[in-house]
Design an enzyme around this catalytic site. Structure first.
Site, PDB file in Angstrom:
ATOM      1  CG  HIS A 107      -3.463   3.376   1.325  1.00  0.00           C
ATOM      2  ND1 HIS A 107      -3.713   2.897   0.042  1.00  0.00           N
ATOM      3  CD2 HIS A 107      -3.598   2.307   2.156  1.00  0.00           C
ATOM      4  CE1 HIS A 107      -3.973   1.604   0.122  1.00  0.00           C
ATOM      5  NE2 HIS A 107      -3.919   1.233   1.381  1.00  0.00           N
ATOM      6  CB  CYS A 163      -0.932   0.012   1.203  1.00  0.00           C
ATOM      7  SG  CYS A 163      -1.996  -1.429   1.235  1.00  0.00           S
ATOM      8  CG  ASN A 197      -6.820  -1.100  -0.074  1.00  0.00           C
ATOM      9  OD1 ASN A 197      -6.045  -0.585  -0.882  1.00  0.00           O
ATOM     10  ND2 ASN A 197      -6.437  -1.529   1.121  1.00  0.00           N
TER      11      ASN A 197
HETATM   12  N1  ACO Z   1     -19.111  -9.476   6.459  1.00  0.00           N
HETATM   13  C1  ACO Z   1     -19.672  -9.829   7.605  1.00  0.00           C
HETATM   14  N2  ACO Z   1     -18.962 -10.194   8.690  1.00  0.00           N
HETATM   15  C2  ACO Z   1     -17.648 -10.196   8.574  1.00  0.00           C
HETATM   16  C3  ACO Z   1     -16.980  -9.834   7.400  1.00  0.00           C
HETATM   17  C4  ACO Z   1     -17.774  -9.467   6.295  1.00  0.00           C
HETATM   18  N3  ACO Z   1     -17.231  -9.091   5.122  1.00  0.00           N
HETATM   19  N4  ACO Z   1     -15.659  -9.921   7.593  1.00  0.00           N
HETATM   20  C5  ACO Z   1     -15.496 -10.336   8.853  1.00  0.00           C
HETATM   21  N5  ACO Z   1     -16.677 -10.512   9.447  1.00  0.00           N
HETATM   22  C6  ACO Z   1     -16.924 -10.956  10.813  1.00  0.00           C
HETATM   23  C7  ACO Z   1     -15.755 -11.727  11.365  1.00  0.00           C
HETATM   24  O1  ACO Z   1     -15.856 -13.082  11.010  1.00  0.00           O
HETATM   25  C8  ACO Z   1     -15.906 -11.503  12.831  1.00  0.00           C
HETATM   26  O2  ACO Z   1     -16.915 -12.379  13.280  1.00  0.00           O
HETATM   27  P1  ACO Z   1     -16.813 -13.066  14.762  1.00  0.00           P
HETATM   28  O3  ACO Z   1     -16.783 -11.914  15.714  1.00  0.00           O
HETATM   29  O4  ACO Z   1     -18.030 -13.898  14.827  1.00  0.00           O
HETATM   30  O5  ACO Z   1     -15.521 -13.828  14.748  1.00  0.00           O
HETATM   31  C9  ACO Z   1     -16.458 -10.115  12.914  1.00  0.00           C
HETATM   32  O6  ACO Z   1     -17.045  -9.826  11.658  1.00  0.00           O
HETATM   33  C10 ACO Z   1     -15.398  -9.086  13.210  1.00  0.00           C
HETATM   34  O7  ACO Z   1     -16.070  -7.910  13.354  1.00  0.00           O
HETATM   35  P2  ACO Z   1     -15.393  -6.661  13.987  1.00  0.00           P
HETATM   36  O8  ACO Z   1     -14.644  -7.022  15.233  1.00  0.00           O
HETATM   37  O9  ACO Z   1     -16.418  -5.591  14.119  1.00  0.00           O
HETATM   38  O10 ACO Z   1     -14.339  -6.291  12.876  1.00  0.00           O
HETATM   39  P3  ACO Z   1     -13.483  -5.038  12.857  1.00  0.00           P
HETATM   40  O11 ACO Z   1     -14.138  -3.909  13.545  1.00  0.00           O
HETATM   41  O12 ACO Z   1     -12.090  -5.380  13.239  1.00  0.00           O
HETATM   42  O13 ACO Z   1     -13.503  -4.665  11.320  1.00  0.00           O
HETATM   43  C11 ACO Z   1     -11.938  -4.484   9.569  1.00  0.00           C
HETATM   44  C12 ACO Z   1     -12.759  -5.431  10.427  1.00  0.00           C
HETATM   45  C13 ACO Z   1     -12.904  -3.652   8.738  1.00  0.00           C
HETATM   46  C14 ACO Z   1     -11.067  -5.279   8.629  1.00  0.00           C
HETATM   47  C15 ACO Z   1     -11.110  -3.595  10.494  1.00  0.00           C
HETATM   48  O14 ACO Z   1     -10.334  -4.355  11.359  1.00  0.00           O
HETATM   49  C16 ACO Z   1     -10.233  -2.663   9.752  1.00  0.00           C
HETATM   50  O15 ACO Z   1     -10.699  -1.722   9.164  1.00  0.00           O
HETATM   51  N6  ACO Z   1      -8.920  -2.884   9.808  1.00  0.00           N
HETATM   52  C17 ACO Z   1      -7.960  -2.121   9.072  1.00  0.00           C
HETATM   53  C18 ACO Z   1      -7.384  -3.030   8.062  1.00  0.00           C
HETATM   54  C19 ACO Z   1      -7.447  -2.511   6.672  1.00  0.00           C
HETATM   55  O16 ACO Z   1      -7.957  -1.457   6.376  1.00  0.00           O
HETATM   56  N7  ACO Z   1      -6.898  -3.293   5.809  1.00  0.00           N
HETATM   57  C20 ACO Z   1      -6.845  -2.931   4.440  1.00  0.00           C
HETATM   58  C21 ACO Z   1      -5.649  -3.516   3.809  1.00  0.00           C
HETATM   59  S1  ACO Z   1      -4.231  -2.976   4.566  1.00  0.00           S
HETATM   60  C22 ACO Z   1      -3.949  -1.518   4.012  1.00  0.00           C
HETATM   61  O17 ACO Z   1      -4.282  -1.156   2.944  1.00  0.00           O
HETATM   62  C23 ACO Z   1      -3.231  -0.627   4.944  1.00  0.00           C
END
Ligand code: ACO
Length: 344
Positions: free
Chosen positions: A270, A121, A301
């Protein structure tokens, strides 16, 4: 010493649009539009068709950037190609782009260097900084800097992979960085990395420390376990570090440029996650919406392509004008991060 300024921008996304509802209907992923929009801001992304490669997307973006710069491919002196989704493991995508631009054929064949940058990224800001150094050193006059990704062919488009798969889309951005004697262009840049978190956002695919580097079945055919084949991410850890690192590197770059955050006219962050960017904007920098552009809602992304895509949109929409100061800030796998401040 010449200055390095962006003489042309380009962006291309493959035509097929995949909405959050399409992830459910077409791929059978157990998710909802609300879950994805609330946590990431993403409403849709673009996916390339079978047969299209990353360098094909890059060619389209490059043609637009060259046209806007008033140049032809043969005017280029170097290609710097940032991607985490290259056409093949090796060689890098830069040489495929060079060939597809027609640089290797005919009486005007020009065998310019092609450098691939593997900083995910942060790839585009690493690539732009590298190209700036080349121009300021007086080595080259026009350097093509590309950030291109074709994610959709390597996403686990099942419920198992939903956490990662819903985030990413395909696209390519390109800029031509040119030498000038005018008082404008890249003012400062800062890059960083912290390899302690290398495994927290990665797509290992193989382990070269193993002999052979991936397990073979009885017929000698390679077997890749799902956790090796598909990208793995500790989302909450990435979120925390992204906020910290992006703010710090932005401030360091402002200091290097001799300005403050208030002097920046436009912030191009980004596009990993709208929540990360809005948190930085509202809770840390406390700056108005008018200073930010986002397009993650429409493209997801696109990793190395996010910042050149924003640059292109900012120029095309008239939001980025001569004399304005723009800050490009990125964070990603590695962890790596970087920021570039440009006076347009
Ligand atoms: N749809 C529905 N449910 C989902 C999905 C989905 N697409 N993906 C995951 N879940 C579920 C998981 O299985 C988990 O379920 P569980 O609690 O039963 O195990 C639950 O949702 C997790 O939910 P949250 O804890 O609310 O997730 P979180 O708030 O951490 O959000 C996210 C996840 C959006 C990925 C967040 O951590 C984030 O924004 N992280 C930053 C990472 C990022 O932006 N990465 C991009 C690539 S890296 C980069 O470019 C820098």
């Amino acid at each position: 010493m010449p200055n390095a300024y962006i003489s042309g921008t380009g962006f291309f996304a493959p035509p097929r649009v995949v909405t959050n509802d399409d992830l459910i209907k077409e791929y059978g992923i157990d998710t909802t539009n609300e879950w994805i929009v609330q946590r990431t801001g993403i409403e849709e992304r673009h996916y390339a068709d079978e047969g299209v490669a990353t360098s094909d997307l890059a060619v389209e973006a490059t043609r637009i950037a060259l046209k806007n710069a008033g140049l032809e491919a043969h005017d280029l002196d170097m290609i710097v190609f940032a991607t985490l989704s290259p056409d093949h493991c090796f060689p890098g995508s830069g040489v495929y782009l060079q060939k597809k631009l027609g640089l290797c054929e005919g009486p005007k064949a020009k065998f310019i260097p092609a450098l691939d940058v593997r900083n995910q990224c942060s790839g585009f800001v690493y690539a732009l900084s590298t190209a700036t150094a080349m121009i300021k050193a007086g080595v080259y006059k026009h350097v093509l800097v590309v950030g291109a990704e074709l994610h959709s062919h390597s996403l686990d488009l099942t419920t198992r992979g939903r956490m990662v798969s819903c985030l990413f889309g395909d696209g390519a951005g390109a800029v031509v960085l040119s030498a000038t004697d005018e008082d404008r262009g890249v003012r400062a840049w800062k890059l960083g990395a912290d390899g302690r978190f290398a495994d927290k956002l990665s797509q290992p695919i193989w382990d070269i420390s193993k002999k052979p580097f991936m397990p073979l079945d009885a017929n000698g055919v390679g077997q890749v376990a799902p956790e090796m084949m598909w990208a793995q991410m500790d989302g909450k850890l990435v979120f925390r570090h992204a906020v910290e690192r992006m703010v710090t590197v932005l401030m360091e770059t402002c200091i290097e440029a001799g300005i403050t955050g208030n002097d920046i006219d436009l912030f191009l962050f980004h596009q990993a996650n709208l929540r990360i960017n809005q948190y930085i904007q509202n809770e840390v920098l406390k700056l108005p919406d008018s200073k930010f552009i986002h397009n993650i809602q429409r493209f997801g992304n696109t990793t190395a392509a996010t910042i050149p895509s924003l640059l292109h949109e900012a120029v095309e929409s008239g939001r980025l004008k001569r004399g304005m100061k723009v800050a490009c800030v990125a964070f990603g796998s590695g962890f790596t991060w970087g920021s570039v401040i440009i006076e347009w």
